[in-house]
Design a protein around this motif. Structure first.
Motif, PDB file in Angstrom:
ATOM      1  N   UNK A  41      32.799 -29.018 -63.403  1.00  0.00           N
ATOM      2  CA  UNK A  41      32.210 -30.171 -64.080  1.00  0.00           C
ATOM      3  C   UNK A  41      32.219 -31.340 -63.094  1.00  0.00           C
ATOM      4  N   UNK A  42      32.393 -32.565 -63.569  1.00  0.00           N
ATOM      5  CA  UNK A  42      32.310 -33.721 -62.674  1.00  0.00           C
ATOM      6  C   UNK A  42      33.539 -33.867 -61.784  1.00  0.00           C
ATOM      7  N   UNK A 464      29.799 -39.258 -60.496  1.00  0.00           N
ATOM      8  CA  UNK A 464      30.855 -38.337 -60.927  1.00  0.00           C
ATOM      9  C   UNK A 464      31.830 -38.978 -61.904  1.00  0.00           C
ATOM     10  N   UNK A 465      31.480 -40.143 -62.467  1.00  0.00           N
ATOM     11  CA  UNK A 465      32.384 -40.850 -63.373  1.00  0.00           C
ATOM     12  C   UNK A 465      32.140 -40.415 -64.819  1.00  0.00           C
ATOM     13  N   UNK A 466      33.037 -39.631 -65.413  1.00  0.00           N
ATOM     14  CA  UNK A 466      32.833 -39.172 -66.796  1.00  0.00           C
ATOM     15  C   UNK A 466      33.005 -40.288 -67.818  1.00  0.00           C
ATOM     16  N   UNK A 467      33.706 -41.366 -67.463  1.00  0.00           N
ATOM     17  CA  UNK A 467      33.881 -42.471 -68.396  1.00  0.00           C
ATOM     18  C   UNK A 467      32.532 -43.118 -68.709  1.00  0.00           C
ATOM     19  N   UNK A 502      30.364 -30.648 -73.099  1.00  0.00           N
ATOM     20  CA  UNK A 502      30.976 -31.796 -73.754  1.00  0.00           C
ATOM     21  C   UNK A 502      32.501 -31.708 -73.696  1.00  0.00           C
ATOM     22  N   UNK A 503      33.052 -30.508 -73.926  1.00  0.00           N
ATOM     23  CA  UNK A 503      34.494 -30.331 -73.830  1.00  0.00           C
ATOM     24  C   UNK A 503      34.981 -30.588 -72.401  1.00  0.00           C
ATOM     25  N   UNK A 507      37.698 -33.637 -71.241  1.00  0.00           N
ATOM     26  CA  UNK A 507      38.906 -33.471 -70.429  1.00  0.00           C
ATOM     27  C   UNK A 507      38.815 -34.329 -69.172  1.00  0.00           C
ATOM     28  N   UNK A 508      37.643 -34.345 -68.533  1.00  0.00           N
ATOM     29  CA  UNK A 508      37.449 -35.207 -67.356  1.00  0.00           C
ATOM     30  C   UNK A 508      37.675 -36.674 -67.723  1.00  0.00           C
TER      31      UNK A 508
END
Length: 562
Positions: A41-42, A464-467, A502-503, A507-508
């Motif tokens: 993921x990211x 790459x920022x999941x926030x 999405x999961x 977590x990221x």
């Protein structure tokens, strides 16, 4: 002694429910989603987080399989004959189990691909098996709780079985059991957990270590000031202690114009937002903050943290002639504060901004400082909500630097959704960049054709920022930031899968601050320097001297989160 029939019946139902074999549909779907969750993921994931993610994906997949099975049977569609079904079960479970095994074996390589992009060392050979152990334990725990819920549902449906059709009584039992569980979970467990986390965070915030490096740089106490060293809190003490050193500024910038001013008011000073803001404003007046060349209102994250390089870079660029003010509004981690008390942060940021802005605009324009607002993560969201652009039309501030804005930032979302055609979501251009600009590791915000006006807004964000890029809709549709071209810090191996992606991002999201600086939600010193230099048009600095400043700050005490 012979057991009573009622006790025997309950025991029999529990044994039959808890020890029942897994339905093939649920087991197969669970293993498929677990295998897909192991894809990259990211951000890179440690084995503990990867195990939690794999176990959650298995639980979600198992639930999906059971729902499909229940709907199929409820609609009375044809069911294969026992012999045919036996072959289908064996084949399906074999293929899904093989897929999960392949996913576990490949998980290290997938994670190493992301780690290589971020300059991290490769994982050891035990990584997949640690992941598998945690996933299995988590799945068994969740499955046991789900089956205990089924026991409760059947027990609550039993009194109505003789009075109404079985499906109706089962539905009533489900509703009754859900009410009981939700009442216990939200009224007892959740409230207790939040109180515990709040108490723990409060104690951690007030914890002091005399051996801490911050203690060595403790400023002198000010008589009669309510802002004591103890009241600053953990992050406040580190922020004040990490003030830029004038000798170091002189070494890099050549000259020093003033000693930087930092004002921080901790949450322990008062429970009242207005009181904390009044104290902060009084400290600003006492220390001459409005007499500086640059005045910065920075909004902390949920825990009260202010990213050290974000402020130090501006202090160095303006040779110390900078005053910074911050007011704490929470002890909780940002992701929890965002869910539990998001309004409180925006109220605090708004109260501080309007108090400072009202005084600032009353000063003569030719002598007042340049005024900027700033925030990282949840601080960016709250700072953005505090600044109403319509209220600033007749006398705007000089600009805003918002870093890693969370996905719930309405202003950021509106700008991204209405970006100029042909620009990617992770690096948009809005109306040519005349007022709002975006930057990342590979770009300089000043490189656009349109002239940048006096009032400037700059968003610093990484692909790459999941926030920033988490969204619940990712569960059912592919996000735009996965379209080509992608950000250079996003692995080309990342693929979108319904529910699973999405999961992965959830977590990221919760571990975003564990990535190395320059990736994910940890923004690099070099990018802060570039951002402030472009946003403020600081004079006297060349590209070479800006690079030298970034190299110096990378090892400077003022940029360490002590």
């Amino acid at each position: 002694m012979t057991q009573a029939p009622g006790i025997w019946r309950v025991r029999h139902v529990m044994q039959r429910t808890l020890l029942a074999p897994l339905p093939a549909e649920g087991a197969a779907t669970g293993m498929v989603l677990a295998a897909l969750s192991l894809t990259p993921s990211l951000l890179p994931r440690a084995w503990a987080l990867e195990g939690v993610l794999c176990g959650l994906a298995m639980c979600v997949g198992y639930a999906v399989g059971l729902i499909v099975r229940a709907v199929w049977r409820y609609l009375e569609f044809a069911v294969p004959a026992p012999r045919m079904r036996r072959g289908w079960v064996i084949g399906t479970l074999s293929l899904s189990g093989l897929g999960l095994l392949v996913g576990l074996v490949r998980s290290s390589a997938w994670q190493n691909d992301v780690r290589a992009i971020m300059g991290l060392p490769p994982l050891d050979e035990w990584y997949p098996w640690r992941v598998a152990a945690i996933a299995i334990v988590l799945f068994v725990c969740v499955l046991t709780m789900a089956r205990l819920f089924m026991v409760l549902q059947r027990a609550m449906a039993r009194p109505a079985n003789r009075l109404m059709p079985r499906r109706v009584s089962a539905a009533l039992g489900f509703v009754a059991a859900s009410v009981v569980v939700w009442t216990l979970a939200s009224g007892v467990l959740l409230d207790s957990a939040l109180r515990t986390m709040d108490r723990t965070s409060r104690e951690l915030d007030q914890w002091m270590d005399d051996s801490d490096a911050a203690q060595a740089r403790r400023p002198e106490s000010v008589p009669l000031s309510p802002v004591t060293w103890e009241s600053l809190g953990r992050h406040g003490r580190r922020f004040i202690a990490a003030r830029s050193d004038t000798a170091a500024i002189r070494t890099v910038a050549g000259t020093v114009e003033a000693q930087p001013v930092r004002v921080y008011v901790g949450l322990s000073v008062s429970d009242s937002i207005a009181t904390r803001v009044d104290i902060a404003f009084a400290e600003m007046l006492r220390r001459g903050a409005f007499e500086r060349r640059v005045l910065l209102i920075t909004t902390p994250t949920g825990s009260g943290w202010v990213d050290p390089p974000a402020v130090a870079a501006l202090e160095y660029l303006y040779r110390g002639d900078v005053a910074t003010v911050a007011v704490q509004y929470s002890y909780l981690p940002s992701w929890l504060s965002l869910l539990a008390e998001s309004a409180y942060g925006s109220e605090t940021a708004s109260a501080l901004f309007h108090r400072v802005y009202s005084h600032w605009r009353s000063l003569p324009r030719e002598s007042r400082p340049r005024l900027y607002v700033h925030g990282v993560s949840l601080g960016a969201l709250n700072s953005g909500e505090a600044v109403n652009l319509y209220d600033l039309v007749d006398d705007p501030i000089d600009g805003a630097l918002w870093v890693g804005p969370p996905f719930r930032s309405t202003t950021w979302r509106a700008l991204v959704d209405n970006r100029d055609a042909g620009t990617p979501m992770w690096l948009p251009v809005y109306r040519g960049g005349s007022t709002v600009r975006f930057a990342n590791q590979m770009t300089t915000p000043a490189t656009l054709d349109a002239p940048w006006g006096r009032f400037r807004i700059l968003y610093l964000q990484y692909a790459s920022d999941p926030v920033s890029f988490f969204d619940a809709s990712i569960a059912w549709q592919q996000p735009e930031w996965l379209h080509e071209p992608r950000g250079h810090d996003v692995t080309p191996r990342l693929r979108w899968y319904p529910l699973v992606t999405m999961l992965q991002l959830a977590i990221d999201f919760m571990s975003a601050d564990k990535s190395p600086r320059g990736f994910g939600h940890m923004y690099s010193i070099r990018d802060y320097v570039k951002a402030w230099a472009a946003l403020t048009d600081v004079p006297g600095w060349t590209p070479a001297s800006l690079d030298a400043l970034a190299e110096h700050l990378a090892t400077a005490p003022c940029c360490r989160d002590l």
